[in-house]
Design an enzyme around this catalytic site. Sequence first.
Site, mmCIF file in Angstrom:
data_model
loop_
_atom_site.group_PDB
_atom_site.id
_atom_site.type_symbol
_atom_site.label_atom_id
_atom_site.label_comp_id
_atom_site.label_asym_id
_atom_site.label_seq_id
_atom_site.Cartn_x
_atom_site.Cartn_y
_atom_site.Cartn_z
ATOM 1 N N SER A 178 -2.326 -20.424 19.391
ATOM 2 C CA SER A 178 -1.675 -19.460 18.498
ATOM 3 C C SER A 178 -2.547 -18.212 18.399
ATOM 4 O O SER A 178 -2.887 -17.628 19.426
ATOM 5 C CB SER A 178 -1.424 -20.093 17.125
ATOM 6 O OG SER A 178 -0.629 -19.250 16.311
ATOM 7 N N THR A 179 -2.934 -17.813 17.212
ATOM 8 C CA THR A 179 -3.694 -16.579 17.025
ATOM 9 C C THR A 179 -4.974 -16.588 17.859
ATOM 10 O O THR A 179 -5.782 -17.501 17.755
ATOM 11 C CB THR A 179 -4.062 -16.388 15.542
ATOM 12 O OG1 THR A 179 -2.872 -16.431 14.759
ATOM 13 C CG2 THR A 179 -4.763 -15.055 15.329
ATOM 14 N N HIS A 204 2.216 -19.502 20.454
ATOM 15 C CA HIS A 204 3.012 -18.851 19.419
ATOM 16 C C HIS A 204 3.015 -17.345 19.665
ATOM 17 O O HIS A 204 1.990 -16.683 19.485
ATOM 18 C CB HIS A 204 2.433 -19.138 18.034
ATOM 19 C CG HIS A 204 2.388 -20.598 17.693
ATOM 20 N ND1 HIS A 204 1.522 -21.121 16.758
ATOM 21 C CD2 HIS A 204 3.106 -21.650 18.165
ATOM 22 C CE1 HIS A 204 1.711 -22.430 16.665
ATOM 23 N NE2 HIS A 204 2.669 -22.778 17.517
ATOM 24 N N MET A 298 -4.040 -20.442 13.624
ATOM 25 C CA MET A 298 -3.967 -20.768 12.207
ATOM 26 C C MET A 298 -2.984 -21.916 11.981
ATOM 27 O O MET A 298 -2.007 -22.059 12.699
ATOM 28 C CB MET A 298 -3.524 -19.543 11.405
ATOM 29 C CG MET A 298 -3.392 -19.788 9.903
ATOM 30 S SD MET A 298 -2.877 -18.309 9.001
ATOM 31 C CE MET A 298 -4.426 -17.419 8.944
ATOM 32 N N ASP A 301 -0.306 -26.838 13.529
ATOM 33 C CA ASP A 301 0.600 -27.212 14.604
ATOM 34 C C ASP A 301 -0.184 -27.822 15.757
ATOM 35 O O ASP A 301 -1.218 -27.286 16.171
ATOM 36 C CB ASP A 301 1.381 -25.987 15.086
ATOM 37 C CG ASP A 301 2.431 -26.339 16.123
ATOM 38 O OD1 ASP A 301 2.967 -27.468 16.051
ATOM 39 O OD2 ASP A 301 2.720 -25.500 16.993
#
Length: 367
Positions: A178-179, A204, A298, A301
């Site tokens: 993600s991030t 993501h 973050m 998940d």
Amino acid sequence: MWHYHVPVASVLMCPPIRVLIVDDSITSRMILRSALTRDPRLIVVGSASDPTTARDMILQLKPDVLTLDIEMPRMNGLQFLDKIMRLRPMPVVMVSAYTQHGADITIQALQMGAVECLAKPIAGEGWPELAHLPDLIVRAAAARPVRAIGSSAVAPAPSSPLNMPTDAHQPLIVIGSSTGGIEALTEILQHLPALCPPILITQHIASAFTASLARRLDQQSAPCVRVAVDQMPIESGHIYIAPGGEVHLEVARRGNVRFCALVAAPAECGHRPSADRLFRSAASACGRFAIGIILTGMGDDGARGLLDMRRSGARTIAQDRASSVVYGMPKSAIERGAVEFELPLSRIAPTFLTLARDLTEDNAPCV
């Protein structure tokens, strides 16, 4: 696509996140300001129409997060981002036109160290992604300052191709990120041999940028990188990226043949696609012939799905705290007991290639 909810008590206890808007369009600046000021977690400390003005405001106002447009006078967003990452690293959210050109540049910016992106629509269209902006800012504020891509040494992957079987006992790599994940994926993939084990990735990212992400990674990597298509066979030397939007990417199996499955289902952990869905499907379809990797991001998940993989006999890896932009996803997986190896980013590719080779040799027929 992103749905993060912070308890009211936490919002009231924490000081607001200070945001500086940098965009040459007065209309865009007004829209962004309006969207941000409605969220009690955030405060807009200023706005600038060009990088030169923004530079002075950064020094004066000391924002926590910067939103940065791509096309601006005097200096474009990429040039300014490069200066920020070298001279005063800080979390940056790119605001880019919803076009192929804008998407390509945004992926380049994410590889340079920007941590999030927001799609700006073309003239005359609505701005559906704007609803996610406050959560993007909160995610960005949690990110530690990052260096520009390629500034740290990465251990080289084996130069010789891996002799991979083509049946269901072929090692399969699944990755959730993600991030900060674009930067991490770039470092991992650009050091893989052309005939690497097949890899499926859930990153993501807004749907507007998925195709550009795959195209840019394909240009920078020896294996073939593609956006996953439903029923697409899974092959060695290929990397499949989950399309952003309305579906999850899963591993499916029909006899000894494995393929990509795009599944329309509700979001999980606030995400669609979800790393949990990918990992769970790998546990079911591959068992011990899979390697699960959870990277920077973050939230949590992927933690549950990675635990399913480990319980099924798969090998599991998490990016370590020091090399993660945001340590949330790896930390959650580690706390659940889902992780076998916690590694710096530079060691992840060499490790999973070695594990894949060991699986291949263990499964080789006796002669």
